[in-house]
Design a protein around this motif. Sequence first.
Motif, PDB file in Angstrom:
ATOM      1  N   UNK A 176       0.884  -1.227   0.036  1.00 43.66           N
ATOM      2  CA  UNK A 176      -0.157   0.037   0.083  1.00 43.66           C
ATOM      3  C   UNK A 176       0.799   1.354   0.037  1.00 43.66           C
ATOM      4  N   UNK A 177       1.957   1.371   0.942  1.00 47.52           N
ATOM      5  CA  UNK A 177       2.844   2.476   0.960  1.00 47.52           C
ATOM      6  C   UNK A 177       4.131   1.983   0.593  1.00 47.52           C
ATOM      7  N   UNK A 178       4.617   2.384  -0.956  1.00 47.02           N
ATOM      8  CA  UNK A 178       5.858   1.956  -1.539  1.00 47.02           C
ATOM      9  C   UNK A 178       6.784   2.809  -1.636  1.00 47.02           C
ATOM     10  N   UNK A 179       6.367   4.161  -1.024  1.00 39.39           N
ATOM     11  CA  UNK A 179       7.408   5.098  -1.155  1.00 39.39           C
ATOM     12  C   UNK A 179       8.449   5.066   0.145  1.00 39.39           C
ATOM     13  N   UNK A 180       9.513   5.566   0.105  1.00 39.98           N
ATOM     14  CA  UNK A 180      10.311   5.528   1.110  1.00 39.98           C
ATOM     15  C   UNK A 180      11.015   7.057   1.401  1.00 39.98           C
ATOM     16  N   UNK A 181      10.872   7.804   2.140  1.00 45.46           N
ATOM     17  CA  UNK A 181      11.313   9.283   2.579  1.00 45.46           C
ATOM     18  C   UNK A 181      12.856   9.121   3.023  1.00 45.46           C
ATOM     19  N   UNK A 182      13.249   8.050   3.721  1.00 43.14           N
ATOM     20  CA  UNK A 182      14.324   7.975   3.999  1.00 43.14           C
ATOM     21  C   UNK A 182      15.679   7.755   2.974  1.00 43.14           C
ATOM     22  N   UNK A 183      15.096   7.399   1.768  1.00 43.07           N
ATOM     23  CA  UNK A 183      16.182   7.265   0.683  1.00 43.07           C
ATOM     24  C   UNK A 183      16.560   8.718   0.269  1.00 43.07           C
ATOM     25  N   UNK A 184      17.801   9.148  -0.176  1.00 41.45           N
ATOM     26  CA  UNK A 184      18.271  10.179  -0.621  1.00 41.45           C
ATOM     27  C   UNK A 184      18.619  10.275  -1.902  1.00 41.45           C
ATOM     28  N   UNK A 185      18.609  11.199  -2.685  1.00 41.48           N
ATOM     29  CA  UNK A 185      19.112  11.366  -4.000  1.00 41.48           C
ATOM     30  C   UNK A 185      20.426  11.273  -4.031  1.00 41.48           C
ATOM     31  N   UNK A 186      21.050  10.762  -5.206  1.00 42.02           N
ATOM     32  CA  UNK A 186      22.501  10.690  -5.562  1.00 42.02           C
ATOM     33  C   UNK A 186      23.141  12.008  -5.344  1.00 42.02           C
ATOM     34  N   UNK A 187      22.498  13.011  -6.059  1.00 40.39           N
ATOM     35  CA  UNK A 187      23.133  14.406  -5.941  1.00 40.39           C
ATOM     36  C   UNK A 187      22.260  15.292  -5.262  1.00 40.39           C
ATOM     37  N   UNK A 188      22.655  16.357  -4.368  1.00 39.77           N
ATOM     38  CA  UNK A 188      21.939  17.060  -3.726  1.00 39.77           C
ATOM     39  C   UNK A 188      21.023  18.172  -4.673  1.00 39.77           C
ATOM     40  N   UNK A 189      19.797  18.484  -4.320  1.00 40.56           N
ATOM     41  CA  UNK A 189      18.876  19.071  -5.215  1.00 40.56           C
ATOM     42  C   UNK A 189      19.399  20.447  -5.321  1.00 40.56           C
ATOM     43  N   UNK A 190      20.206  21.077  -4.893  1.00 38.93           N
ATOM     44  CA  UNK A 190      20.796  22.484  -4.714  1.00 38.93           C
ATOM     45  C   UNK A 190      21.975  22.477  -5.806  1.00 38.93           C
ATOM     46  N   UNK A 191      22.261  21.376  -6.384  1.00 37.76           N
ATOM     47  CA  UNK A 191      23.220  21.036  -7.323  1.00 37.76           C
ATOM     48  C   UNK A 191      22.613  21.664  -8.866  1.00 37.76           C
ATOM     49  N   UNK A 192      21.437  21.673  -8.903  1.00 42.62           N
ATOM     50  CA  UNK A 192      20.779  22.030 -10.139  1.00 42.62           C
ATOM     51  C   UNK A 192      20.961  23.236 -10.498  1.00 42.62           C
ATOM     52  N   UNK A 193      21.183  24.351  -9.534  1.00 45.06           N
ATOM     53  CA  UNK A 193      21.570  25.619  -9.685  1.00 45.06           C
ATOM     54  C   UNK A 193      22.764  25.707 -10.282  1.00 45.06           C
ATOM     55  N   UNK A 194      23.809  24.959 -10.161  1.00 46.88           N
ATOM     56  CA  UNK A 194      25.162  25.071 -10.778  1.00 46.88           C
ATOM     57  C   UNK A 194      25.046  24.178 -12.377  1.00 46.88           C
ATOM     58  N   UNK A 195      24.127  23.087 -12.128  1.00 46.35           N
ATOM     59  CA  UNK A 195      24.346  22.177 -13.602  1.00 46.35           C
ATOM     60  C   UNK A 195      23.329  22.963 -14.466  1.00 46.35           C
TER      61      UNK A 195
END
Length: 574
Positions: free
Chosen positions: A275-294
């Motif tokens: 029923x609940x397949x999402x996991x909030x403890x998993x992190x992205x490989x790169x930090x979201x703030x890197x988007x501003x530099x990419x």
Amino acid sequence: MGRFELCLLSSTTMSDTQTTPATLRTLTDEFLAIESQIKLGGGEKAIARQHAKSRLTARERLDLLVDGDTHFQELGLWAGYEMYKEAGGAPGAGVVVGIGTVAGKKHMIIANDATVKAGAFFPMTCKKIIRAQTMAHMANLPLLYLVDSAGVYLPMQEDVFPDTDDFGRIFRNNAKISADGIPQIAAIMGFCVAGGGYLPVMCDTLLMTEGSGLYLAGQALVKAAIGQDVTDEELGGATMHAQIAGTIDFHEPTDEACLQRLRSLVSKYPDANCEEISDTNIQSFRDGNDIYDIFTDEPGKQYDVKDIIACIVDSRAVPNAEGHKTLEADFDEYKATYGESLVCGYANIGGMPAGIVANQCKLSTRQMPGGKAGPSKSTNMPKVIYDDSADKASRFIMDCNQRKIPIVFLHDTTGFMVGRDSEQGGIIRSGAKLVNAMSNCVVPKLVVITGGSFGAGNYAMCGRAFDQFIAFAWPGSKCAVMGAGSATGVLAMIEERSRARKGEEIDAETHKVILDAVRDSYNEQQDIRHGAARGWVDRIIEPHKTREELIEALRTANQGWDYSPSFKMGVLQV
């Protein structure tokens, strides 16, 4: 029957019951001893030859594929027992079949045993595989094929090739199983020759290892048939199929890497029982703030959209050459070296599987088919959709529908490629195929406009008219029929011609005034705020929070999405 006969029967039965345990144990031991021999396939020497080619045996592959703490329920082990003696025998009919758990899910697994006559198909090989397909079809079990076969055993071709329970029936079953929405993945880890080549190519997803071969005719037959001298790699090597023909979806260096990729792909099927397949403890490989530099939208500058994807998808731990765990983006790129102007792949976002279709925003290379001089290369412009990319994305979208996983579209495109070469290459046909596949999706479609979303590129990437579930946009993004540079020149020309017909003189100063006025008006119209005001997007988001926004949207979609409608395509211009 008289009383005496009944007593005699009863006595006999009791006596048999008393002696059965010892006899049964002996028989069982005998059977197990024979099974041990069958499981050796072609024997120790044949196993050594397989290892000399840097390839694993079928059973070694199964050991790496199936979850370690689970039971592989083998089927049809005795098929072909004491048959085909004139051919030296075919233990297990040259194929290992069974039900195994892979990434927590039950699968029907079919693995050619290349130690038995190079994995050639005997009559019982066909029957064993057909039986496995039939069982999987009944139970809606996904199928995994580990392909390593020389094709039909030619001395017995009349008993393998033509009938309803022979070779062709396997391919018919591939098509029927696929049409019923049951996933099939094939991994070529050896040779796949002649008609046998259809089995993996008729599956939903196809992996292939370096050094393997996939072709309708080998070197000798090609030489005899058309007088052409050609290498195995040119005919059907993994690199050729990955870069030029675009036949395979994943090109892997070794058996071990291929099986690891296969497990990763299987893990990205949705879990209908959770029923609940999402996991909030998993992190992205790169930090979201890197988007501003990419990210960049400055003219003449480029960026790799895979770096943006790494800021959105989960991270995963993988073993390196030393056996230590290293982190990487949980993104299995689909046909990575083919149609590179669109990046497609399977990912997990917050623990939830999703497909991603994204415009590549840097120069990329295209391998073109070649004649005697060999293949040539061309360069793809950033943000432009080419015909091979459209074909790739169409096929990927179909597979996401087969898997029943949502699709995330990341827009930053100037549209489809134009010009003589592109038109002759069938860009309209390929573009129509992509729009057809995307339009007929039965899975949720989530859109993020990161840069530009122009013209038919907007349509192909799931524009507003194509049943988006939700559409996000970054500040500064744009949406219009074409970019301001191209549109301004066209619109200014139309305005000037209109004035000229009225007798108005268009001097240099007037031309500049018209051009500036048209540019200002068009820039205002392509601004994403203009589109948001008119309901073309649902939400303008902070770029570094794209992952969080997508996780929430996927949760919402997964909560009650109706996946019952079957995925159907209209007539395709192929």
